[in-house]
Design an enzyme around this catalytic site. Structure first.
Site, PDB file in Angstrom:
ATOM      1  N   LYS A  17     -44.407  -3.735 -66.107  1.00 54.81           N
ATOM      2  CA  LYS A  17     -44.233  -3.188 -67.458  1.00 54.81           C
ATOM      3  C   LYS A  17     -45.468  -2.361 -67.781  1.00 54.81           C
ATOM      4  O   LYS A  17     -46.462  -2.414 -67.051  1.00 54.81           O
ATOM      5  CB  LYS A  17     -44.066  -4.317 -68.477  1.00 54.81           C
ATOM      6  CG  LYS A  17     -45.109  -5.435 -68.336  1.00 54.81           C
ATOM      7  CD  LYS A  17     -44.868  -6.595 -69.297  1.00 54.81           C
ATOM      8  CE  LYS A  17     -43.760  -7.513 -68.909  1.00 54.81           C
ATOM      9  NZ  LYS A  17     -42.638  -7.513 -69.827  1.00 54.81           N
ATOM     10  N   ARG A  18     -45.430  -1.611 -68.871  1.00 57.29           N
ATOM     11  CA  ARG A  18     -46.617  -0.868 -69.272  1.00 57.29           C
ATOM     12  C   ARG A  18     -47.813  -1.814 -69.357  1.00 57.29           C
ATOM     13  O   ARG A  18     -47.665  -2.983 -69.724  1.00 57.29           O
ATOM     14  CB  ARG A  18     -46.393  -0.187 -70.634  1.00 57.29           C
ATOM     15  CG  ARG A  18     -45.499   1.040 -70.560  1.00 57.29           C
ATOM     16  CD  ARG A  18     -46.095   2.117 -69.682  1.00 57.29           C
ATOM     17  NE  ARG A  18     -47.191   2.787 -70.350  1.00 57.29           N
ATOM     18  CZ  ARG A  18     -47.187   4.066 -70.725  1.00 57.29           C
ATOM     19  NH1 ARG A  18     -46.150   4.835 -70.459  1.00 57.29           N
ATOM     20  NH2 ARG A  18     -48.230   4.593 -71.325  1.00 57.29           N
TER      21      ARG A  18
ATOM     22  N   HIS B 205     -38.983  -0.535 -83.670  1.00 56.30           N
ATOM     23  CA  HIS B 205     -39.256  -1.040 -82.320  1.00 56.30           C
ATOM     24  C   HIS B 205     -40.565  -1.782 -82.169  1.00 56.30           C
ATOM     25  O   HIS B 205     -40.878  -2.221 -81.060  1.00 56.30           O
ATOM     26  CB  HIS B 205     -39.261   0.114 -81.309  1.00 56.30           C
ATOM     27  CG  HIS B 205     -37.900   0.564 -80.916  1.00 56.30           C
ATOM     28  ND1 HIS B 205     -37.220   0.002 -79.856  1.00 56.30           N
ATOM     29  CD2 HIS B 205     -37.078   1.498 -81.435  1.00 56.30           C
ATOM     30  CE1 HIS B 205     -36.037   0.587 -79.740  1.00 56.30           C
ATOM     31  NE2 HIS B 205     -35.927   1.501 -80.687  1.00 56.30           N
TER      32      HIS B 205
ATOM     33  N   LYS C  88     -33.313  -7.837 -67.359  1.00 55.27           N
ATOM     34  CA  LYS C  88     -32.953  -7.340 -66.019  1.00 55.27           C
ATOM     35  C   LYS C  88     -33.239  -8.419 -64.978  1.00 55.27           C
ATOM     36  O   LYS C  88     -32.438  -8.660 -64.069  1.00 55.27           O
ATOM     37  CB  LYS C  88     -33.754  -6.077 -65.689  1.00 55.27           C
ATOM     38  CG  LYS C  88     -33.556  -4.923 -66.670  1.00 55.27           C
ATOM     39  CD  LYS C  88     -34.625  -3.835 -66.442  1.00 55.27           C
ATOM     40  CE  LYS C  88     -34.680  -2.822 -67.576  1.00 55.27           C
ATOM     41  NZ  LYS C  88     -35.907  -1.996 -67.556  1.00 55.27           N
TER      42      LYS C  88
ATOM     43  N   THR D  33     -37.075  -5.710 -72.429  1.00 59.12           N
ATOM     44  CA  THR D  33     -35.777  -5.569 -71.773  1.00 59.12           C
ATOM     45  C   THR D  33     -35.879  -5.870 -70.281  1.00 59.12           C
ATOM     46  O   THR D  33     -34.873  -6.222 -69.658  1.00 59.12           O
ATOM     47  CB  THR D  33     -35.189  -4.155 -71.965  1.00 59.12           C
ATOM     48  OG1 THR D  33     -36.193  -3.188 -71.682  1.00 59.12           O
ATOM     49  CG2 THR D  33     -34.670  -3.960 -73.375  1.00 59.12           C
TER      50      THR D  33
ATOM     51  N   LYS E  48     -49.358  -7.374 -73.773  1.00 60.89           N
ATOM     52  CA  LYS E  48     -48.469  -7.849 -72.702  1.00 60.89           C
ATOM     53  C   LYS E  48     -49.206  -8.792 -71.745  1.00 60.89           C
ATOM     54  O   LYS E  48     -48.604  -9.481 -70.944  1.00 60.89           O
ATOM     55  CB  LYS E  48     -47.872  -6.668 -71.952  1.00 60.89           C
ATOM     56  CG  LYS E  48     -46.877  -5.858 -72.789  1.00 60.89           C
ATOM     57  CD  LYS E  48     -46.344  -4.663 -72.006  1.00 60.89           C
ATOM     58  CE  LYS E  48     -45.394  -3.776 -72.797  1.00 60.89           C
ATOM     59  NZ  LYS E  48     -44.008  -4.289 -72.835  1.00 60.89           N
TER      60      LYS E  48
HETATM   61  C1  LIG Z   1     -36.960  -1.918 -68.414  1.00 61.48           C
HETATM   62  C2  LIG Z   1     -38.093  -1.012 -68.244  1.00 61.48           C
HETATM   63  C3  LIG Z   1     -39.182  -1.074 -69.114  1.00 61.48           C
HETATM   64  C4  LIG Z   1     -39.302  -2.087 -70.233  1.00 61.48           C
HETATM   65  O1  LIG Z   1     -40.004  -3.206 -69.709  1.00 61.48           O
HETATM   66  P1  LIG Z   1     -40.601  -4.340 -70.663  1.00 61.48           P
HETATM   67  O2  LIG Z   1     -41.089  -5.368 -69.685  1.00 61.48           O
HETATM   68  O3  LIG Z   1     -39.466  -4.853 -71.474  1.00 61.48           O
HETATM   69  O4  LIG Z   1     -41.683  -3.730 -71.447  1.00 61.48           O
HETATM   70  C5  LIG Z   1     -40.236  -0.203 -68.921  1.00 61.48           C
HETATM   71  N1  LIG Z   1     -40.229   0.705 -67.923  1.00 61.48           N
HETATM   72  C6  LIG Z   1     -39.201   0.768 -67.059  1.00 61.48           C
HETATM   73  C7  LIG Z   1     -39.251   1.777 -65.957  1.00 61.48           C
HETATM   74  C8  LIG Z   1     -38.102  -0.073 -67.186  1.00 61.48           C
HETATM   75  O5  LIG Z   1     -37.081   0.024 -66.330  1.00 61.48           O
END
Ligand SMILES: *Cc1c(COP(=O)(O)O)cnc(C)c1O
Length: 840
Positions: A573-574, A382, A685, A681, A579
């Site tokens: 995101k985190r 990952h 979305k 991911t 990022k």
């Molecule tokens: C989809 C999702 C992530 C992943 O987000 P990235 O922008 O791809 O790092 C992290 N936390 C939550 C709650 C999510 O739904």
């Protein structure tokens, strides 16, 4: 209770059950007899679970009754699913993951059981505030971010595709911490999500397993510490959660292990003397699964985490081997009956534990055991971040798992003979491939172990899989090229479109039918409609509805006001340097300075949303959060900005929050330094929900732009190759000296204009961006980010052109369903077939 009311509600409820029965028949949930449902539904739970009058209960009790009622509806189907797998002796997928970021289950299970249209009727009949009830369900936050959410999406897809699959994880008593913001700073609070019990789970104490360790535990300064040498045995108690496939045909199981002390119920021993000591030991063992590690980007000396990982592996393998042995006495059949997938290196001790079982318990030869182990296991990588690659001290194995260390040495001995035969004289290669990293202290390289001990290693997006092969584990990929493949991530459209965005879902279904719910490639049919002006208007209307719904929720819960007619520009995101939330904040700061210097500048009103948690020990990430909050405060306090620009940091990012914000977004920021985001991911979305992506060529964003056409994306910045090639001479000072807007923005930060109450608070930002060389190359990409941002604003000025591109993005998002990803795993790695539920 007034008998009159009882009669009335019984009449209402039997009417209601006819509805359910009819729906279930209509949607072909099969011939499952839902016996006793008359008594099982809602009222029964309100009255008999709580022994309270329906008038006296609160929202929490109403949520529990609703959840229990839904669990009742799926229970018989759940049993039938397991019975079918046993009867057919089907090959099963076991998905081992330290994280499952599930979120809420009630609305999801209702959606997947096809009961969604019943709910308004039901709520009306019961005079229920349905939204208040839903808000009572805590998120099951048993994960940090993308990796844990992927595991949850995969479970949904596997159940929907009727694949015999089981998730194995840990039942953390405390999930990912709750984030609150105080004076702009992140503060962590414990997430005691099980405090009031969980209505979905079923404890199965009779299926407990025993785990032997060459260590015990003691509480030391309030935290748990492993004490080597003193043998102890832990008990793993499984708690099962139903995973409802769409249509309710298959109900798979997520089995989470809770640690309990050995002889938990041995009162004889208790009464024998050291009662207090025995109780203390119980408490200590239990605390092994007390809390999720809240960091997904580093792996440092965390002894308890090491034991947690072994506990997951030992419990899960004992359980699945027991199941295998119930119907097979030939060990050779193991790879034909079980496919075990390792979600990152966290469960890699599976290689060692399975070898131990096959050697010591089954008494197979080394060659036989090794062949079966490799053929049963698959490994998903990952991350390319070196600091995230797990390495455990050899000493910990020696102290806690000495037999497993012997197995490591034997695997390594044979591996290195193979290397020396293939590459005679190349001792450097031997060193790089070795499972043991030499140095001041020796470490076991878990990624190498996972690759060597499994038959398939996959990355999670095309670029990631390529970099994995050509850089991260180059030597192993050259040695075993046939083992490596790519499986680009996906997300479940049931949760991330159908459930979270009802207005857009209805628009899509009205236009092309509802087959996209289980076959997302059907969205292609929207492509020609993107040119249709009527469709564009309907899309704009759907987007506006979602924005209003979000603005209403935000106002109701926080008092914060946002304008649904402004552009919703999101990065959620985190919080991590790679990022690059900092890059986004610099963009906002520069746009703000432009507006202030030139108040007549034409710029569409915009709301910038940030959300995300920082690992509690990640200092700079916390400073970035503080910086965004101060920037938001400065802009808020500037009367010139009113109605033009607003910045919001939404606290406590979680699955439920993503479900609310993503449907309302116009712009999705995916701006990692190219070569660092394995897949991402949330990018997918957003795409499904008709946001346009402003992003770098990284992770799956590359494939998304390929699918939609680059002309429908706003890509900018250095490529992964350019990042790597320019690293040796990259100099952030160059940008500071030659780019006036960059310099002015940075000077504003460095002179404490955004931190006048805490001067110096942002000096770590100065260090990172200038003195420490700007490792993530923010300043290199800032200029092209602003250029791409201009294009975004120009397009937004033409609402129909915008809607057209957004619709083309939705139409092109079919590939990014986790159903497609799972189909690829099933065909290429697991070799499993669907096993539809049948009845005797
Ligand atoms: C989809 C999702 C992530 C992943 O987000 P990235 O922008 O791809 O790092 C992290 N936390 C939550 C709650 C999510 O739904």
């Amino acid at each position: 209770m007034n008998p009159q009311t009882l009669k009335k509600s019984e009449a209402a409820s039997s009417n209601h059950h006819a509805d359910i029965q009819q729906l279930i028949r209509q949607y072909g949930c099969g011939p499952v007899p839902i016996t006793g449902v008359e008594h099982a539904f809602y009222d029964r739970h309100i009255v008999f679970d709580n022994v309270m009058s329906p008038n006296a209960v609160g929202a929490r009790e109403r949520f529990e009754a609703a959840a229990r009622s839904i669990r009742d509806i799926l229970s018989q189907r759940w049993i039938a699913t397991e019975e079918t797998y046993q009867r057919e002796d089907a090959k099963r997928v076991y998905y081992l993951s330290m994280e499952f970021l599930i979120g809420r289950s009630l609305i999801n299970n209702i959606t997947n059981l096809l009961l969604a249209q019943l709910i308004p009727k039901f709520a009306e009949r019961k005079d229920l505030d349905w939204h208040e009830l839903l808000e009572e369900e805590p998120d099951a936050g048993l994960g940090n971010g993308g990796l844990g959410r992927l595991a949850a999406c995969f479970l949904d897809s596997m159940a929907t595709m009727q694949i015999p699959a089981m998730g194995y994880g840990l039942r953390y008593e405390y999930g990912i911490f709750k984030q609150i913001i105080q004076d702009g700073w992140q503060k962590e609070q414990p997430d005691n999500w099980l405090r009031r019990g969980d209505p979905w789970e079923v404890a199965r104490p009779h299926e407990k397993v025993e785990v032997s360790l060459n260590c015990s535990f003691e509480v030391c300064g309030g935290s748990l510490r492993a004490v080597p040498g003193k043998e102890s045995r832990l008990i793993g108690v499984p708690y099962d959660r139903p995973i409802v496939g769409f249509g309710g045909k298959t109900i798979n199981t997520l089995r989470l292990w809770e640690a309990a002390a050995h002889d938990y119920f041995n009162f004889e021993e208790f009464s024998g003397g050291d009662f207090v000591g025995a109780v203390a030991e119980t408490l200590e063992a239990e605390s092994l699964t007390r809390v999720l590690y809240p960091d997904d980007s580093t792996s440092k000396g965390q002894g308890l985490r090491f034991v947690q990982e072994y506990f997951l592996v030992a419990c899960s393998l004992a359980d699945l081997i027991r199941r295998f042995r119930q119907s097979n006495d030939d060990w050779n059949l193991l790879p034909e009956k079980a496919a075990i997938q390792l979600n990152d290196t966290h469960p890699t001790m599976s290689v060692l534990e399975l070898m131990r079982i096959l050697l010591d318990d089954a008494e197979l030869s080394w060659e036989k055991a090794w062949d079966l182990t490799q053929r049963t296991l698959g490994y998903t990588n990952h991350t390319l971040l070196p600091e995230a690659l797990e390495k455990w001290p050899v000493e910990w194995f020696r102290a806690l798992l000495p037999r497993h260390l012997e197995i490591i040495y034997e695997i390594n001995g044979r591996l290195l003979i193979d290397v020396r035969t293939r590459y005679p004289g190349d001792e450097e290669k031997v060193q790089r491939i070795s499972l043991i990293e030499e140095g001041e202290t020796q470490h076991v390289r878990m990624a190498n172990l996972a690759i060597v001990g499994s038959h398939c290693t996959n990355g999670v997006a095309a670029i990631h899989s390529r970099l994995l092969r050509t850089h991260t584990v180059k030597d192993l990929a050259e040695m075993f090229p046939e083992r490596f493949s790519n499986k680009t991530n996906g997300v479940t459209q049931r949760r991330w479109l159908q459930m979270c965005n009802p207005t857009l879902s209805k628009l899509i279904t009205d236009a092309i039918g509802d087959s996209w719910v289980t076959d997302l490639s059907e969205l292609e049919k929207l492509r020609p409609l993107a040119e249709d002006r009527g469709m564009q208007d309907e899309f704009r209307h759907a987007k506006r509805c979602a924005k209003v719904a979000f603005a209403d929720w935000l106002h109701r819960t926080t008092g914060e006001v946002v304008d649904p007619d402004s552009i919703f520009d999101c990065q959620i995101k985190r919080i991590h340097e790679y990022k690059r939330q900092l890059l986004n904040a610099l963009r906002v700061l520069i746009l703000y300075r432009r507006l202030r210097e030139n108040p007549t500048l034409e710029m569409a009103p915009r709301t910038f949303f940030f959300s995300g948690k920082a690992a509690p020990a990640y200092r700079l990430a916390k400073v970035i959060i503080k910086f965004i909050n101060n920037l938001a405060g400065t802009i808020d306090g500037d009367p010139l900005m009113r109605g033009r620009m607003k910045v919001l940091f939404l606290p406590d990012y979680c699955v439920s929050q993503a479900e609310r914000l993503i449907p309302a977004s116009d712009v999705s920021n995916q701006i990692s330094t190219a070569g660092f985001e394995a897949s991402g991911t949330s990018n997918m979305k957003f795409m499904m929900n008709g946001a346009l992506t402003l992003g770098t060529r990284d992770g799956a964003t590359i494939e998304m732009a390929e699918a939609a056409g680059e002309e429908n994306f706003f890509l900018f910045g250095l490529t992964a190759e350019q990042v790597a090639d320019s690293r040796s001479y990259y100099n952030p000072y160059w940008h500071y000296e030659h780019e006036k807007e960059t310099r002015d923005a940075l000077d504003m930060i460095f002179t404490n204009q955004l931190s006048c109450y805490e001067p110096g608070a942002f000096s770590p930002i100065r260090d990172a961006l200038l003195s420490r060389g700007d490792y993530y190359m923010h300043l290199a990409d800032l200029g092209s980010y602003l250029e791409a941002d201009l294009l975004v604003r120009e397009l937004y000025a033409d609402p129909h052109a915008w809607a057209r591109k957004a619709l083309l993005n939705v139409a092109s998002s079919g590939k990014f369903s986790s159903d497609r990803t799972i189909a690829e795993y099933a065909a290429d790695i697991w070799k499993v077939e669907p096993c539809p539920v049948t009845f005797d």
